[in-house]
Design an enzyme around this catalytic site. Structure first.
Site: not given
Ligand code: AMP
Length: 121
Positions: A39-40, A94, A101, A107, A109
């Site tokens: 996760d970024i 989520n 989400q 995805h 986590h």
């Molecule tokens: P959600 O909020 O459950 O949809 O999770 C989306 C997740 O994607 C968040 O925890 C973000 O930090 C993560 N995210 C967004 N863009 C990227 C990216 N380019 N690479 C890795 N993780 C990302």
């Protein structure tokens, strides 16, 4: 089983683009059907996202359309957790904007690497 040629993909979906290699990501593991990348914006020492290569909006849709693929995602999450978190982890999907989400390509986590509290609010 879908090949790269007939994979379910949605234009402008961030995670479809990561799966396709069009957006860089820190990939820690992958299989023919799923990819795991960091996760970024990590919320714990281990915070990895596990996604199916095929596009499905959320975990309920994935479970309805392709339950075997959901099992593959969970298996890859376990593999990541065994290697990076001693096999003890939280797996969070989520589902829906109200639940947090923000990316509508399902995805999980994988969160671990420390003792976790319980405050999902
Ligand atoms: P959600 O909020 O459950 O949809 O999770 C989306 C997740 O994607 C968040 O925890 C973000 O930090 C993560 N995210 C967004 N863009 C990227 C990216 N380019 N690479 C890795 N993780 C990302």
């Amino acid at each position: 089983m879908s090949s790269a040629e007939n994979r379910l993909s949605v234009p402008d979906c961030l995670f479809c683009r990561i799966v396709a290699g069009e957006v860089p990501a820190d990939v820690v593991a992958s299989t023919e059907r799923a990819v795991a990348f960091r996760d970024i914006n990590p919320q714990a020492p281990v915070h990895v996202l596990v996604v199916p290569r095929d596009h499905h909006a959320d975990v309920t849709q994935l479970a309805a359309v392709d339950p075997g693929l959901l099992a593959d995602v969970v298996a890859l999450a376990d593999e990541v957790a065994q290697e990076h978190a001693g096999g003890q982890f939280r797996l969070v999907f989520n589902t829906g904007a109200e639940a947090g989400q923000s990316v509508f390509h399902v995805h999980g986590h994988v969160i671990g690497g420390r003792r976790l509290g319980w405050s999902p609010a």
